[in-house]
Every structure is written in C-alpha cells, then in structure tokens.
Design a protein around this motif. Structure first.
Motif, PDB file in Angstrom:
ATOM      1  N   SER A  44       9.531   2.234  13.867  1.00  0.00           N
ATOM      2  CA  SER A  44       8.513   3.409  14.244  1.00  0.00           C
ATOM      3  C   SER A  44       7.159   3.212  14.629  1.00  0.00           C
ATOM      4  CB  SER A  44       7.786   3.435  12.755  1.00  0.00           C
ATOM      5  OG  SER A  44       7.202   4.241  11.518  1.00  0.00           O
ATOM      6  N   SER A  45       6.457   4.589  14.889  1.00  0.00           N
ATOM      7  CA  SER A  45       5.022   4.456  15.749  1.00  0.00           C
ATOM      8  C   SER A  45       4.274   3.919  14.344  1.00  0.00           C
ATOM      9  CB  SER A  45       5.047   5.734  16.300  1.00  0.00           C
ATOM     10  OG  SER A  45       4.778   6.637  14.970  1.00  0.00           O
ATOM     11  N   LEU A  46       4.024   4.160  13.242  1.00  0.00           N
ATOM     12  CA  LEU A  46       3.619   3.880  11.820  1.00  0.00           C
ATOM     13  C   LEU A  46       3.465   2.673  11.938  1.00  0.00           C
ATOM     14  CD1 LEU A  46       4.569   7.571  10.116  1.00  0.00           C
ATOM     15  CD2 LEU A  46       2.396   6.986  10.815  1.00  0.00           C
ATOM     16  N   ALA A  47       2.261   1.861  11.777  1.00  0.00           N
ATOM     17  CA  ALA A  47       2.475   0.404  10.755  1.00  0.00           C
ATOM     18  C   ALA A  47       2.661   0.595   9.409  1.00  0.00           C
ATOM     19  CB  ALA A  47       1.193  -0.636  11.471  1.00  0.00           C
ATOM     20  N   TRP A  48       2.142   1.637   8.997  1.00  0.00           N
ATOM     21  CA  TRP A  48       1.955   1.254   7.322  1.00  0.00           C
ATOM     22  C   TRP A  48       4.168   1.481   7.810  1.00  0.00           C
ATOM     23  CZ3 TRP A  48       4.798   5.004   4.482  1.00  0.00           C
ATOM     24  CH2 TRP A  48       4.967   4.845   3.476  1.00  0.00           C
ATOM     25  N   PHE A  73       0.667  -1.470   0.342  1.00  0.00           N
ATOM     26  CA  PHE A  73       0.030  -0.358   0.390  1.00  0.00           C
ATOM     27  C   PHE A  73       0.824   1.528  -0.380  1.00  0.00           C
ATOM     28  CE2 PHE A  73      -2.740  -3.687   2.197  1.00  0.00           C
ATOM     29  CZ  PHE A  73      -3.838  -3.139   1.374  1.00  0.00           C
ATOM     30  N   THR A  74       0.668   2.066  -1.124  1.00  0.00           N
ATOM     31  CA  THR A  74       1.573   3.395  -1.160  1.00  0.00           C
ATOM     32  C   THR A  74       0.492   4.909  -0.073  1.00  0.00           C
ATOM     33  OG1 THR A  74       0.238   4.116  -2.251  1.00  0.00           O
ATOM     34  CG2 THR A  74       1.595   2.928  -3.107  1.00  0.00           C
ATOM     35  N   THR A  75      -0.594   4.069   0.645  1.00  0.00           N
ATOM     36  CA  THR A  75      -0.685   5.618   1.548  1.00  0.00           C
ATOM     37  C   THR A  75      -1.453   4.107   2.983  1.00  0.00           C
ATOM     38  OG1 THR A  75      -3.380   4.850   0.414  1.00  0.00           O
ATOM     39  CG2 THR A  75      -1.753   6.722   0.494  1.00  0.00           C
ATOM     40  N   PRO A  76      -1.433   5.008   4.329  1.00  0.00           N
ATOM     41  CA  PRO A  76      -1.755   4.100   5.474  1.00  0.00           C
ATOM     42  C   PRO A  76      -3.203   3.498   5.244  1.00  0.00           C
ATOM     43  CG  PRO A  76      -1.505   6.854   5.467  1.00  0.00           C
ATOM     44  CD  PRO A  76      -0.711   6.690   4.144  1.00  0.00           C
TER      45      PRO A  76
END
Length: 340
Positions: free
Chosen positions: A141-145, A79-82
C-alpha cells in the motif's frame, strides 16, 4: 495465577477491553501494559510501564510476562488514524509488535490476540463484494498506516510458526463507530462540509463498539484461530451515511482528489494523505462467516446502528431527524406494500 495482559490500554478499544475483563475476571487477573497507568477508577489493576518503541523492549516484556505469569496477551497498541510522524508509528506498530511477539514466544505465552483492521485488505476496484480471510492484505500500500499493520500481522505469525506453543488470533475489525469513538471517520463526520469523489459511492462498514467487545470476548474464550474478520451486519453507502449525518457534500473530480488530499495533508489541514482516497472510491467490505463459524460471534448491530450511535452521542438533533426520516420511509414502504 495466570493473567491476561493488554497493551494500548490508553486507546478506546484497549481501555474498554481492560474494563470489561476487570469486571468479568477481577482486577488481579488483568495486567495493563502501557506507558500511562490505567484510570484510577479501575482499582487494583496491575500496571507495568512498557514502551514498545525502546530498544530492549523485548527483554523487558519477557521479564514482565514471566514475573506476572501472563498466559494471554491482547495487543491493541495501534493508531486508528494516520499520523504525520510516520517513523514513530512504524516503531510502535511494526517494530513494537516484533518485540511483543518475540517476548511472548520466549516467555511461554499461550495466546496472542492482535487487533487489526479490515482496511489492510486495501480498497481496490477488483475487490469482491465480501472479502474473506484468505485474501492477501495490501502489503505494498502507498499508505504507511496500512503497511505497518500488515507487517505487525506478519511478525506475529512468523513467531507463531517458529514457536508452536504460541497461538495467534488476528481480529480484523471493520471501522469502529459509536459513542466516544475517535477515528478517521469520526473526524470526517464531525465536519459540516465533506469532500467526496465525483461519481463514486462505495459501500462501507461501521462496527458498533459493543460488537467489537463481544468479538474480543469470543476470541479470548475460543483460543488461537488465525485471522478473523469482525464485521457488522450489513453495509451502508458512503453518501447515504453522509446524508443521514446531515452533511453537505463537495464533489471533487477524481483527477484532482489525490493531489488535493496530499496538499491538504502536507499543509496540516487534511485528515489523511491522498492514498486514503482509495477508500472513498472502492469496496473493502469484509465477510464475517469465519467469525460465526469458529468464534460463534455474530454482530448484533448494523452499520447504520453504529452510525446512529455516534450521531446520538455527538449530534442528538441530527440523530433524531434521521430516525424520524427512517420511520417515514418504513411507513411509506408499508403503505405501498398494502396497496400492492
């Protein structure tokens, strides 16, 4: 007859790579691996339906790779976006890559090319001006993405170490921007008013899709070469990009930016969770020297070129005004140089 298999053919990059390989090698030399069949315009392309998130996907892939004599895999199912469905994203990107790498190793696939992102380095205040491939990605990272993509890379290299016959290339692409691209940034640049963090203006990189395709061509031709950054020529500041796009900026104090972004994301209004604010504060500009040295690849387009390609596609009047402004700036610079 060996074939190249491509996952994520419904994605922008995967679909364009599929079309390019069909034109270059013929439809019978290419295999599309996706839930959805490729466009009917690609006559003769072989398609096998595979869902990377299902239990047993690895054995299904082993059977497909052996039956179709797959020699090389380009893995673009990311995916390119969250997404708000973080569990599904994890199953597709991290666990799906685990299934794919295990199957590739078991089936004797020679080369696995993995699509990744320069965003995996993380945006931090201590980042150097140009991040090289030996920089560790931000696995915490705090981002799962971001974490899912870091885990996907780790899965690929883990099987490559255990099975030396499987070579891996990870292409860490800078942010794609151009005609027809749909990413986090295109959604931001599609808004009339864009919130920015007060007092911050980081450099960003935008990669033209044509350069991305040329990098994939080079990686497939070269063979396994580990991690490689795919970066454009030069960078552009975020505020300059927004100015050229004729956007109104709304400065938000740093202390409010994270909670406001999380609030908007949670309410379904925002484009990304608060962790993405880091990318509006700090550098994550990648160095492209290894691509030049080992792949013979060098981008033909600048970050500004990629932005203009997107604007010409989406906002032609804005692109025309930006070009006129650029010409005036050049004329003024030439005039000052002549006077000096």
């Amino acid at each position: 007859m060996s074939r190249i298999a491509i996952t994520g053919t419904a994605s922008y990059l995967g679909g364009r790579v599929l079309r390019r390989l069909v034109e270059a090698r013929g439809a019978d030399r290419v295999l599309a691996l996706d839930i959805a069949a490729p466009p009917t315009t690609l006559h003769g392309v072989r398609h096998r339906m595979v869902d990377l998130t299902l239990p047993g996907a690895d054995q299904r892939l082993v059977d497909v790779f052996q039956e179709e004599h797959v020699d090389t895999v380009f893995h673009a199912a990311f995916f390119t976006t969250p997404r708000r469905d973080a569990a599904y994203s994890h199953e597709l990107e991290s666990i799906g890559t685990l299934h794919l790498a295990a199957a590739a190793a078991a089936a004797g696939v020679r080369h696995l090319v993995l699509r990744s992102f320069t965003a995996v380095y993380g945006a931090r205040g201590q980042n150097p001006n140009f991040l090289t491939e030996d920089r560790r990605p931000d696995g915490r990272s705090s981002l799962a993405w971001v974490r899912d993509k870091v885990e996907a890379e780790e899965h690929a290299f883990s099987f490559s170490r255990r099975y030396p016959g499987l070579g891996v290339t990870v292409l860490r692409f800078a942010t794609l921007l151009g005609a027809g691209v749909h990413t986090f940034y295109t959604r931001i640049f599609s808004k009339r008013v864009v919130p920015v963090v007060l007092g911050y203006d980081p450099l960003v990189q935008f990669l033209h899709p044509d350069d991305a395709l040329r990098a994939v061509d080079a990686a497939l031709a070269k063979g396994p070469c580990g991690i490689v950054n795919v970066a454009p020529r030069g960078a552009i500041s975020l505020l300059t990009a927004l100015h050229l796009s004729d956007k109104l900026t709304l400065p938000v104090p740093h202390v409010l930016a994270y909670p406001v972004a999380d609030l908007w994301w949670g309410s379904g209004v925002g484009e990304a969770p608060g962790g993405f604010i880091d990318y509006a504060l700090y550098l994550f500009v990648a160095d492209g020297e290894k691509a030049r040295r080992e792949l013979g690849f060098e981008a033909r387009h600048t970050s500004r070129d990629a932005l203009m390609a997107f604007l010409e596609y989406r906002y032609p009047d804005t692109a025309r005004r930006a070009k006129e402004q650029r010409e005036r700036e050049r004329e003024e610079a030439d005039s000052r140089e002549a006077q000096a």
